[in-house]
Enzyme design. Sequence first.
Site, mmCIF file in Angstrom:
data_model
loop_
_atom_site.group_PDB
_atom_site.id
_atom_site.type_symbol
_atom_site.label_atom_id
_atom_site.label_comp_id
_atom_site.label_asym_id
_atom_site.label_seq_id
_atom_site.Cartn_x
_atom_site.Cartn_y
_atom_site.Cartn_z
ATOM 1 N N LYS A 1 -13.898 -14.399 4.489
ATOM 2 C CA LYS A 1 -13.385 -13.402 5.432
ATOM 3 C C LYS A 1 -14.472 -13.054 6.440
ATOM 4 O O LYS A 1 -15.625 -12.808 6.075
ATOM 5 C CB LYS A 1 -12.933 -12.150 4.683
ATOM 6 C CG LYS A 1 -12.186 -11.153 5.547
ATOM 7 C CD LYS A 1 -11.544 -10.043 4.728
ATOM 8 C CE LYS A 1 -10.729 -9.117 5.623
ATOM 9 N NZ LYS A 1 -10.044 -8.068 4.847
ATOM 10 N N GLU A 3 2.082 -0.675 -5.819
ATOM 11 C CA GLU A 3 2.528 0.711 -5.668
ATOM 12 C C GLU A 3 3.416 1.167 -6.817
ATOM 13 O O GLU A 3 3.316 2.309 -7.289
ATOM 14 C CB GLU A 3 3.254 0.888 -4.332
ATOM 15 C CG GLU A 3 2.361 0.744 -3.104
ATOM 16 C CD GLU A 3 2.177 -0.696 -2.659
ATOM 17 O OE1 GLU A 3 1.427 -0.925 -1.697
ATOM 18 O OE2 GLU A 3 2.796 -1.598 -3.285
ATOM 19 N N ARG A 24 7.756 1.453 -1.240
ATOM 20 C CA ARG A 24 7.836 0.316 -2.160
ATOM 21 C C ARG A 24 7.961 0.765 -3.616
ATOM 22 O O ARG A 24 8.172 -0.057 -4.509
ATOM 23 C CB ARG A 24 6.601 -0.575 -1.986
ATOM 24 C CG ARG A 24 6.495 -1.195 -0.606
ATOM 25 C CD ARG A 24 5.086 -1.685 -0.289
ATOM 26 N NE ARG A 24 4.647 -2.776 -1.120
ATOM 27 C CZ ARG A 24 4.724 -4.064 -0.782
ATOM 28 N NH1 ARG A 24 5.257 -4.410 0.373
ATOM 29 N NH2 ARG A 24 4.281 -5.001 -1.585
#
Length: 591
Positions: free
Chosen positions: A248, A336, A364
């Site tokens: 990244k 979640e 969610r």
Amino acid sequence: MAKSILQSINSPEDLRKLPQGKLAELAAELRKFIIEIVASKEGHLGASLGVVELTIALHYIFNTPEDLLVWDVGHQAYGHKILTGRRDSFHTNRQLHGLSGFPKRTESEYDTFGTGHSSTSISAALGMALASNLKGETGKHHIAVIGDASIASGMAFEGLNHAGVTNANLLVVLNDNAIGIDHSVGALKQYLTKARVGYKPAQNNIIEALNFKYYGPVDGHDIPELLQTFEELKNIEGPKFLHVITTKGKGLKKAEEDQVKYHAPGKFVPDTGELLPYETKGLPLKFQDVFGLTLVELARQNEKIIGITPAMPTGSSLKFMMDAFPERAFDVGIAEQHAVTLAAGMATRGFVVYCNIYSTFLQRAYDQVIHDVALQNLPVIFCLDRAGLVGEDGATHHGVFDIASLRCIPNLMIAAPANEVELRNLLFTVQSDLPGPIAIRYPRGRGTIPNWQQEFRKIEYGKGEKLSDGEEVAIISIGSISENVKNAVKISAEEGKVAHFDAKFVKPLDESLLHHIFDKFAKIVTVEDGVVTGGFGSAILEFAAKHRYPAIIECLGVPDAFIEQGSVDELYEIAKIDVHSIASTIKSLLE
């Protein structure tokens, strides 16, 4: 001056005309282009830098858009956008009327699926693959590119589990850089780390156990290896899984060194990555930091306090508690549903659980809020960060549905502090004698009170407050939008004509205060930074109807439409909850 390779690429068809020997040069140009734009316009940087070579290889080998490519979340899709005809408009990324920061079906035929929340790509691509089977389309490829943090989510596992018992022509590409927004967590992350260094005996390969053909790991920055691998995979039928290792922030030293900060770094010097100074001295603190620092303060005095977040410790500022009390603060990854039910389980054992979730992500876990928390009346404290319009992340991330979706749930209180001091006092109040679950919603960004760290004061549940007196029009606001209302009152009316009330609670409503308001005023305005349909204003209308009050009631808030990206101030204007729009409504009622 010779035209750059990137300037000659207006579609993947142009890309595929290049000799393979030119692709490394294109990768360098694409990476430089992303850095230069994001340096001045801001946005998500690290993820897209890490997949430059992967993006080029995918579009080079697969016949997009005929072959269907789904990018999970979309933080990693900037290179994809640039190579698919949006290079010259990329400078408008995340701006009002500009490109979305995420893949968007109405924006390009190459954006096969809108992805702003994580872990949906496998299910979506599988759906496309099964649809292709039903339509008799042979030779069509369906590719999902998913990160190592996203694949740990339950929904990703659901997709993998189903795909493994189909004959779908599905390729799952795992972009494994060991980090999402924060560092990836969990047992799967540990498994992938072992796989990165060659630990992959067949009997322990979780992917092959799900009936996928597993390939890799491969170097995600080695274009020849990627091209060869994708070419081979094109000729293999059924569900396939390619494990790709990337870095990244690749190509910008500072972004590689601090991958969390450079996920979305703000403005920086493109050549060096040096962050441009942003003067914060004397500015009020962010609501997120008020939450995080207050929780640490409370946790020092109350050993039963627990903090939970689904993969957002830095963004939510739960990181403060994770540093101070690592045994009592949990990052559960992009999960979640698990976060909410985990909180419920802890609450049954007498712990004081602060479950910190962005408003848009709580959507969610709606069933878990109802079934696992509210139905059992467990005193879980939901701290809903990024409530309201959040700005440049756009429609996928605005936290505008929480009031409307939560206020219909029995047992659940909903509070919205107008400022940082109220947030602090609410966090203090709910740690003891909480009668059931509560949702505390607060916005992204800075507050208005520099000296927020005042002595704690208990707040009475379900009680509002009169902020200013008046005789002709009453305005009832909820949450931090009250600042806009205060300023609108100042510029819209003579002193003493407009009263302003802060409701503080959506549920329960302060009925004694509302009776006082409706007895006195014939013209009433409600203001919220959530959807009007079913929101706070609707609750006031229901109250008025129930008690047969004949007042004229104007409800201001987010209209029944998805609001796209732009600055918060621009979006307030669109929703007509900016200072001048509220003032205009007041003036029209006074006239």
